[in-house]
Design a protein around this motif. Structure first.
Motif, short mmCIF file in Angstrom:
data_model
loop_
_atom_site.label_atom_id
_atom_site.label_comp_id
_atom_site.label_asym_id
_atom_site.label_seq_id
_atom_site.Cartn_x
_atom_site.Cartn_y
_atom_site.Cartn_z
N SER A 96 0.85 -1.19 0.00
CA SER A 96 0.00 0.00 0.00
C SER A 96 0.88 1.23 0.00
CB SER A 96 -0.90 0.00 1.24
OG SER A 96 -0.12 0.02 2.42
N GLY A 97 0.30 2.35 -0.40
CA GLY A 97 1.04 3.60 -0.37
C GLY A 97 1.84 3.85 -1.62
N ASN A 98 2.68 2.90 -2.01
CA ASN A 98 3.53 3.12 -3.18
C ASN A 98 2.87 2.67 -4.48
OD1 ASN A 98 3.68 0.35 -2.60
ND2 ASN A 98 5.73 0.18 -3.48
N CYS A 99 1.61 2.27 -4.42
CA CYS A 99 0.86 1.89 -5.62
C CYS A 99 -0.51 2.54 -5.56
CB CYS A 99 0.73 0.37 -5.72
SG CYS A 99 -0.05 -0.20 -7.25
N LYS A 100 -0.84 3.33 -6.57
CA LYS A 100 -2.11 4.04 -6.60
C LYS A 100 -2.79 3.88 -7.95
CE LYS A 100 -1.56 5.94 -2.51
NZ LYS A 100 -2.44 5.62 -1.36
N LYS A 101 -4.10 3.97 -7.93
CA LYS A 101 -4.88 3.99 -9.16
C LYS A 101 -5.49 5.37 -9.32
CE LYS A 101 -5.99 -0.85 -9.94
NZ LYS A 101 -7.04 -1.81 -10.32
N TYR A 102 -5.29 5.94 -10.52
CA TYR A 102 -5.76 7.30 -10.78
C TYR A 102 -6.92 7.37 -11.76
CZ TYR A 102 -1.61 8.92 -8.28
OH TYR A 102 -0.66 9.17 -7.32
N GLY A 103 -7.57 6.22 -12.03
CA GLY A 103 -8.82 6.25 -12.77
C GLY A 103 -8.72 6.21 -14.28
N VAL A 104 -7.49 6.18 -14.82
CA VAL A 104 -7.34 6.10 -16.28
C VAL A 104 -6.27 5.07 -16.61
CG1 VAL A 104 -8.06 8.47 -16.68
CG2 VAL A 104 -5.65 7.98 -16.35
N PRO A 105 -6.48 4.22 -17.60
CA PRO A 105 -5.40 3.32 -18.03
C PRO A 105 -4.18 4.15 -18.43
CG PRO A 105 -7.50 2.73 -19.05
CD PRO A 105 -7.71 4.04 -18.38
N LEU A 106 -3.02 3.75 -17.94
CA LEU A 106 -1.81 4.55 -18.14
C LEU A 106 -0.93 3.93 -19.22
CD1 LEU A 106 -1.01 5.28 -14.39
CD2 LEU A 106 -2.02 6.84 -16.07
N TYR A 107 -0.46 4.79 -20.12
CA TYR A 107 0.37 4.33 -21.23
C TYR A 107 1.78 4.92 -21.18
CZ TYR A 107 -3.77 2.40 -23.43
OH TYR A 107 -4.90 1.65 -23.69
N GLY A 108 2.00 5.91 -20.35
CA GLY A 108 3.31 6.52 -20.28
C GLY A 108 3.57 7.13 -18.93
N THR A 109 4.83 7.10 -18.50
CA THR A 109 5.22 7.75 -17.24
C THR A 109 6.65 8.21 -17.33
OG1 THR A 109 5.37 7.51 -14.84
CG2 THR A 109 5.93 5.59 -16.15
N ALA A 110 6.96 9.28 -16.64
CA ALA A 110 8.33 9.81 -16.61
C ALA A 110 8.51 10.63 -15.35
CB ALA A 110 8.61 10.67 -17.84
N TRP A 111 9.72 10.57 -14.79
CA TRP A 111 10.05 11.45 -13.67
C TRP A 111 10.26 12.86 -14.20
CZ3 TRP A 111 10.02 9.55 -8.74
CH2 TRP A 111 10.06 8.16 -8.60
N VAL A 112 9.71 13.85 -13.51
CA VAL A 112 9.99 15.23 -13.86
C VAL A 112 11.48 15.46 -13.68
CG1 VAL A 112 9.62 17.64 -13.20
CG2 VAL A 112 7.69 16.06 -13.27
N PRO A 113 12.17 16.08 -14.64
CA PRO A 113 13.61 16.30 -14.53
C PRO A 113 13.99 16.93 -13.20
CG PRO A 113 12.86 16.93 -16.69
CD PRO A 113 11.63 16.63 -15.90
N LYS A 114 15.08 16.47 -12.64
CA LYS A 114 15.49 16.95 -11.32
C LYS A 114 15.79 18.45 -11.33
CE LYS A 114 18.81 14.24 -10.14
NZ LYS A 114 19.74 13.28 -9.49
N SER A 115 16.21 18.98 -12.46
CA SER A 115 16.47 20.41 -12.55
C SER A 115 15.18 21.20 -12.54
CB SER A 115 17.24 20.73 -13.84
OG SER A 115 16.48 20.33 -14.96
N ALA A 116 14.04 20.51 -12.69
CA ALA A 116 12.75 21.18 -12.69
C ALA A 116 12.21 21.42 -11.29
CB ALA A 116 11.74 20.38 -13.50
N ILE A 117 12.90 20.92 -10.26
CA ILE A 117 12.50 21.15 -8.88
C ILE A 117 13.72 21.60 -8.10
CG2 ILE A 117 11.49 20.18 -6.80
CD1 ILE A 117 10.22 18.04 -8.48
N ARG A 118 13.70 22.81 -7.59
CA ARG A 118 14.83 23.27 -6.81
C ARG A 118 14.36 23.99 -5.57
NH1 ARG A 118 16.50 27.93 -10.83
NH2 ARG A 118 15.53 29.73 -9.85
N SER A 119 15.24 24.12 -4.61
CA SER A 119 14.91 24.77 -3.35
C SER A 119 15.01 26.28 -3.48
CB SER A 119 15.86 24.30 -2.26
OG SER A 119 15.72 25.10 -1.12
#
Length: 424
Positions: free
Chosen positions: A8-31
């Protein structure tokens, strides 16, 4: 090592069949706290010793694409933004942001991440260019905060740079830049999209077998090959951007020199096997290698190629089921495969031994896999509408523990034998 799929917790269903996933680039989040937040001053104008707000739990953002396609299924088509918290090993219960995209179906996301993981308060989200290929054949360029308007992405490639801010404490949003790529209008369905690691080149492969390579963002043609394959399945750039490999249906895989815009090698198939995915990676000896997944009749294999001679180095059958998704960690130490049965396997790239198995990670086939930039975690998506993040275990620690256990066992055995002699 096997794991239950009922985590539990690390697996979620968001209501739509998913065909693609990607991590947002690390440079896109900064402090912003460490760079832009001013410390309060006292009455004398001196900087207070008061520290800026403490960091929140590390969050890693994920882009997801999926939906129910055209028709009246009642399942929406959407681009989603979610996050994963390493401290609690959990995904957000609901997407951080969601944007409906109309009546077409998305398929994959290709991302080249960069920058730093983690986001102390306040969070600043820097823009990322996302190229979205729709089932209908339309391609759209976007900048995050981003969205897709009235159509659903079929393939997505995420660019590692750009800037868009969200430092007002409000949750993230998705908004379309409404920038069309005119060079890719009316080109038909595109099955593969990828940027090079520097984000300066974009490659696009179509169902019709055409391969197009552009400079980014000018969209100036580098390569326009009409008959690369019967149908292009997957694309990947070498880390230095010098080579592009393409695999598809019909004929061998091909290696392209990006600078000269020419095909320089063919990856020959054996026994009518079918190539599925391709990824460049650095081997343990620091040499560049190429991995290609293959289906030799039944089961799924991983073939390793030398990137100097372009000769096959090895081939190993990994799973009994066909491989439906593939990824290589940034550090080159790990490979991951997803199967049509919903299983996820993580392998040591040197030994090609399975290190972790998540059986029935998903109830449907695995459509996409992506390692995080730091190689700590693996995200998987599925047609069953679920997304899962698996924390990568340190195999060396497991080996060390095993060795210690064996030493303890041997020591206890010696003591037991000595005691038996004394008793006798």
């Amino acid at each position: 090592m096997g794991k239950s799929s009922q985590d539990s917790g690390n697996c979620k269903k968001y209501g739509v069949p998913l065909y693609g996933t990607a991590w947002v680039p690390k440079s896109a989040i900064r402090s912003e706290a460490s760079e832009d937040v001013d410390r309060p001053e006292n009455d004398c104008g001196e900087v207070s010793g008061e520290n800026p707000p403490p960091p929140i739990a590390t969050e890693n953002y994920l882009v997801l694409a999926g939906g129910g396609g055209a028709g009246r299924s009642g399942i929406p088509n959407a681009l989603l933004l979610s996050y994963f918290d390493f401290n609690s090993n959990s995904l957000s219960d609901q997407p951080v942001a969601k944007l409906g995209t109309g009546g077409d179906l998305p398929y994959r996301i290709a991302v080249h991440p960069g920058g730093e993981v983690g986001a102390p308060i306040p969070v600043e989200i820097l823009g990322i260019d996302i190229i979205m290929a729709f089932w209908s054949g339309l391609l759209t360029a976007m900048v995050a905060k981003l969205g897709t308007g009235g159509d659903l992405p079929y393939r997505i490639a995420v660019h590692p740079g750009g800037e868009v801010k969200s430092n007002d404490g409000q949750k993230l949003s998705l908004k379309s830049s409404e920038k069309l790529l005119h060079q890719l209008e009316d080109v038909g369905q595109q099955l593969a999209l990828t940027f090079n690691d520097g984000g300066s080149v974009l490659a696009v492969g179509g169902e019709d077998g055409k391969l197009r390579v552009f400079k980014w963002p000018s969209m100036e043609f580098i390569l326009d090959e009409a008959n690369a394959h019967a149908s292009v399945k997957d694309l990947d750039f070498s880390p230095d951007g010098k080579y592009l490999v393409s695999v598809g249906s019909g004929g061998p895989g091909r290696v392209w020199n990006v600078d000269s815009s020419t095909s320089i090698a063919s990856l020959t198939k054996e026994n009518d096997e079918v190539f599925g995915f391709c990824r460049f990676s650095q081997a343990s000896d620091k040499n560049l290698v190429l991995y290609v997944t293959a289906m030799p009749g039944q089961g799924g294999s991983i073939v390793k190629w030398n990137t100097t001679s372009w000769k096959m180095m090895s081939s190993k059958c990994i799973v009994r089921d066909p491989i439906s998704a593939f990824s290589v960690s940034t550090d080159g130490k790990l490979l991951a495969v997803g199967t049509i049965q919903g299983n996820v396997l993580i392998l040591n790239s040197t030994s090609m031994r399975v290190q972790t198995i998540v059986r029935k990670a998903h109830l449907g086939l695995v459509t996409a896999l992506a390692f995080s930039q730091d190689s700590r975690s693996l995200v998987s998506a599925s047609l069953d509408s679920s997304v899962r993040v698996t924390i990568v275990k340190d195999e060396e620690k497991n080996v060390e523990v095993t060795m210690i256990s064996l030493q303890e066992l041997q020591s206890k055995t010696k003591v037991h034998k000595k005691a038996s002699k004394i008793i006798a």
